[in-house]
Design a protein around this motif. Structure first.
Motif, PDB file in Angstrom:
ATOM      1  N   THR A 102     -36.894 -20.885  27.459  1.00 37.93           N
ATOM      2  CA  THR A 102     -35.874 -21.943  27.332  1.00 37.93           C
ATOM      3  C   THR A 102     -35.521 -22.531  28.693  1.00 37.93           C
ATOM      4  OG1 THR A 102     -34.966 -20.844  25.369  1.00 37.93           O
ATOM      5  CG2 THR A 102     -33.546 -22.420  26.491  1.00 37.93           C
ATOM      6  N   ALA A 103     -35.589 -21.714  29.741  1.00 41.18           N
ATOM      7  CA  ALA A 103     -35.241 -22.165  31.092  1.00 41.18           C
ATOM      8  C   ALA A 103     -36.102 -23.331  31.560  1.00 41.18           C
ATOM      9  CB  ALA A 103     -35.362 -20.998  32.076  1.00 41.18           C
ATOM     10  N   LEU A 104     -37.291 -23.479  30.995  1.00 36.18           N
ATOM     11  CA  LEU A 104     -38.168 -24.577  31.412  1.00 36.18           C
ATOM     12  C   LEU A 104     -37.782 -25.883  30.733  1.00 36.18           C
ATOM     13  CD1 LEU A 104     -39.813 -22.152  32.506  1.00 36.18           C
ATOM     14  CD2 LEU A 104     -41.885 -23.404  31.894  1.00 36.18           C
ATOM     15  N   LEU A 145     -45.815 -16.190  34.165  1.00 31.35           N
ATOM     16  CA  LEU A 145     -45.019 -17.028  33.276  1.00 31.35           C
ATOM     17  C   LEU A 145     -45.216 -16.534  31.853  1.00 31.35           C
ATOM     18  CD1 LEU A 145     -43.362 -19.574  32.483  1.00 31.35           C
ATOM     19  CD2 LEU A 145     -45.568 -20.776  32.309  1.00 31.35           C
ATOM     20  N   PRO A 146     -44.154 -16.023  31.207  1.00 26.80           N
ATOM     21  CA  PRO A 146     -44.322 -15.558  29.829  1.00 26.80           C
ATOM     22  C   PRO A 146     -44.431 -16.732  28.857  1.00 26.80           C
ATOM     23  CG  PRO A 146     -42.030 -15.338  30.498  1.00 26.80           C
ATOM     24  CD  PRO A 146     -42.785 -15.789  31.711  1.00 26.80           C
ATOM     25  N   VAL A 190     -48.860  -8.981  26.427  1.00 28.06           N
ATOM     26  CA  VAL A 190     -47.712  -8.084  26.599  1.00 28.06           C
ATOM     27  C   VAL A 190     -47.492  -7.276  25.318  1.00 28.06           C
ATOM     28  CG1 VAL A 190     -45.242  -7.922  27.097  1.00 28.06           C
ATOM     29  CG2 VAL A 190     -46.643  -9.642  28.267  1.00 28.06           C
ATOM     30  N   SER A 191     -47.299  -7.972  24.194  1.00 27.86           N
ATOM     31  CA  SER A 191     -47.074  -7.281  22.923  1.00 27.86           C
ATOM     32  C   SER A 191     -47.095  -8.275  21.770  1.00 27.86           C
ATOM     33  CB  SER A 191     -45.732  -6.535  22.926  1.00 27.86           C
ATOM     34  OG  SER A 191     -44.655  -7.462  23.027  1.00 27.86           O
ATOM     35  N   ALA A 192     -47.312  -7.744  20.577  1.00 29.16           N
ATOM     36  CA  ALA A 192     -47.181  -8.559  19.369  1.00 29.16           C
ATOM     37  C   ALA A 192     -45.701  -8.670  19.027  1.00 29.16           C
ATOM     38  CB  ALA A 192     -47.949  -7.922  18.215  1.00 29.16           C
ATOM     39  N   ILE A 193     -45.285  -9.801  18.497  1.00 26.32           N
ATOM     40  CA  ILE A 193     -43.886 -10.016  18.144  1.00 26.32           C
ATOM     41  C   ILE A 193     -43.802 -10.747  16.811  1.00 26.32           C
ATOM     42  CG2 ILE A 193     -42.930 -10.025  20.488  1.00 26.32           C
ATOM     43  CD1 ILE A 193     -43.235 -13.029  20.545  1.00 26.32           C
ATOM     44  N   LYS A 194     -42.636 -10.697  16.195  1.00 29.30           N
ATOM     45  CA  LYS A 194     -42.406 -11.450  14.970  1.00 29.30           C
ATOM     46  C   LYS A 194     -42.106 -12.903  15.324  1.00 29.30           C
ATOM     47  CE  LYS A 194     -40.578  -7.535  12.342  1.00 29.30           C
ATOM     48  NZ  LYS A 194     -39.397  -7.011  11.595  1.00 29.30           N
ATOM     49  N   ALA A 200     -36.486 -15.425  21.506  1.00 28.10           N
ATOM     50  CA  ALA A 200     -35.600 -14.442  22.141  1.00 28.10           C
ATOM     51  C   ALA A 200     -36.399 -13.485  23.024  1.00 28.10           C
ATOM     52  CB  ALA A 200     -34.835 -13.668  21.070  1.00 28.10           C
ATOM     53  N   ALA A 201     -37.540 -13.029  22.529  1.00 25.37           N
ATOM     54  CA  ALA A 201     -38.384 -12.129  23.316  1.00 25.37           C
ATOM     55  C   ALA A 201     -38.916 -12.826  24.562  1.00 25.37           C
ATOM     56  CB  ALA A 201     -39.541 -11.615  22.456  1.00 25.37           C
TER      57      ALA A 201
END
Length: 211
Positions: A102-104, A145-146, A190-194, A200-201
């Protein structure tokens, strides 16, 4: 030669009958043993086939699970472009949606049939976000950068979708007159997410990397 006494004939007849009964009993025993051996053989064959079916079903489930798990590899096409490719040879990417922190302050980017990450999508926004976070103008090593990447892909005709958090590796150098130059290095999972938790992640990851 005298004839055998009646008792002797009767005794021999009884003995012969007893022998016949023993042979009949032995034959019955052998028949029962043969039936038992046949039954045991049939059971063992059935058990072996059942075990084989169980192993095949397990392998099929494992193969399906592996097919549904996507790992993206990145190749550097140029300083500001990464070409993405699934690690699985049978996986075909149909489309992707790439979210940024969101910061971008930039909207997600959608791609179709050409999985990639381009620096021009976020380079200016990233420079401003780095300045706001008081990060150095020049990177000492690889910066991260995520991004959250939702990928729709096909395996053996079946459609799948996976959302995962990745770090885009990049370098940034400052130029006195020309401003800053961004170079993309690679991609790290990094990881799998919903899908519902992706933003948020992503923001939490950005906060951790910019402390």
């Amino acid at each position: 030669m005298s004839d055998l006494a009646p008792e002797s004939k009767e005794s021999r007849a009884q003995e012969a009958a007893a022998i016949r009964r023993r042979w009949i009993t032995l034959g019955e025993v052998l028949a029962v043993i043969a039936v038992l051996i046949s039954a045991i053989t049939l059971y063992l064959n059935w058990a072996d086939r059942r075990d084989e079916r169980t192993v095949e079903a397990t392998r099929s489930r494992e193969k399906s699970a592996r097919a549904a798990t996507l790992l993206l590899n990145a190749a550097t096409a140029s300083d500001d472009r990464l070409t993405l490719k699934p690690a699985g040879p049978d996986q075909i990417v149909q489309s992707q949606s790439i979210r940024f922190p969101t910061a971008l302050g930039i909207a997600p980017v959608d791609t179709t049939g050409d999985p990639r990450i381009e620096g021009e999508w976020f380079s200016e926004a990233l420079k401003k976000a780095r300045e706001k976070a008081k990060l150095p103008d020049d990177s000492v090593g690889d910066e991260r950068l995520p991004v959250a990447i939702a990928t729709r892909f096909i395996v053996d005709g079946d459609a799948h979708e996976e959302v995962a958090l990745y770090d885009v590796g990049y370098g940034i150098t400052g130029r006195l007159l020309g401003g800053h130059h961004l170079t993309l290095r690679g991609l790290s999972r990094v990881s799998a997410i919903k899908a519902a938790d992706a933003q948020a992640a992503l923001d939490a990851r950005w906060g951790k990397l910019t402390r």
